[in-house]
Enzyme design. Structure first.
Site, mmCIF file in Angstrom:
data_model
loop_
_atom_site.group_PDB
_atom_site.id
_atom_site.type_symbol
_atom_site.label_atom_id
_atom_site.label_comp_id
_atom_site.label_asym_id
_atom_site.label_seq_id
_atom_site.Cartn_x
_atom_site.Cartn_y
_atom_site.Cartn_z
ATOM 1 N N ASP A 122 0.853 -1.182 0.000
ATOM 2 C CA ASP A 122 0.000 0.000 0.000
ATOM 3 C C ASP A 122 0.889 1.232 0.000
ATOM 4 O O ASP A 122 1.897 1.289 0.714
ATOM 5 C CB ASP A 122 -0.938 -0.002 1.203
ATOM 6 C CG ASP A 122 -2.100 -0.979 1.023
ATOM 7 O OD1 ASP A 122 -2.524 -1.194 -0.127
ATOM 8 O OD2 ASP A 122 -2.588 -1.513 2.031
ATOM 9 N N ASP A 148 -6.535 -0.423 -5.528
ATOM 10 C CA ASP A 148 -7.736 -0.099 -4.757
ATOM 11 C C ASP A 148 -8.521 1.028 -5.429
ATOM 12 O O ASP A 148 -9.750 1.017 -5.447
ATOM 13 C CB ASP A 148 -7.376 0.303 -3.325
ATOM 14 C CG ASP A 148 -6.650 -0.796 -2.562
ATOM 15 O OD1 ASP A 148 -6.866 -1.986 -2.856
ATOM 16 O OD2 ASP A 148 -5.852 -0.452 -1.668
#
Length: 180
Positions: A122, A148
């Site tokens: 991330d 995402d």
């Protein structure tokens, strides 16, 4: 009639190319981030709005299913591949094809992380989103990645498209007062 079906089906190569481009963009940002940042380090990209950095996630958003990277990778792989197979086999309207391509590429890119690393990389932290989630008593907004963004954008597009109503020819005629 046959030309129309062929024309609608001809979008699938663009969907596959789009998926590859989305996956490559996400993986390139993740690779750069891993090479540039220490785990937990973040730097302002757009001050007060967005930071770039590095954390690893063995679960899903908000640390749901922590430690389940491989089962989640398998699920993401099935969803992503299934959506791409669907796009190749079934004609869909172009915007729906874009939406499904975004969801598929996000799922596949995060699946690639799960299989390769046993965790998802991330890279993005939104100060603006965190401000909103803290106001709602939910703490900071999860740190996320481009995959995402693809998934959420695709889902939002699907939701928006679901509000579009198709009128049947008989309903349109009765609204105009063309009664037979």
């Amino acid at each position: 009639m046959a030309v129309r079906l062929v024309g609608r089906r001809s979008y699938w190569p663009a969907y596959l190319i789009g998926a590859v481009v989305c996956i490559l963009l996400d993986q390139a940002l993740k690779l750069w981030t891993v090479q540039t940042f220490a785990e937990g380090e973040f730097r302002n990209f757009i001050p007060g709005v967005l930071s770039l950095g590095l954390v690893y996630n063995t679960g899903a958003a908000w640390s749901l299913f922590s430690g389940a990277a491989l089962p989640l990778a398998a699920l993401r792989l099935v969803v992503g591949a299934g959506l791409l197979v669907y796009l190749v086999r079934r004609p869909v309207p172009p915007l729906m094809g874009v939406a499904l391509t975004l969801v598929a590429s996000g799922a596949l890119s995060n699946a690639l992380d799960g299989w390769r690393l046993g965790k998802v990389v991330d890279t993005l932290s939104s100060h603006t989103f965190s401000f909103v989630t803290r106001l709602m008593g939910q703490g900071n907004f999860p740190i996320f990645n481009l995959a995402d963004v693809w998934v959420v954008s695709g889902v939002l597009l699907i939701v928006l498209l679901s509000f579009r109503t198709k009128r049947s020819p008989s309903a349109s005629a009765s609204e105009r007062g063309d009664h037979a």
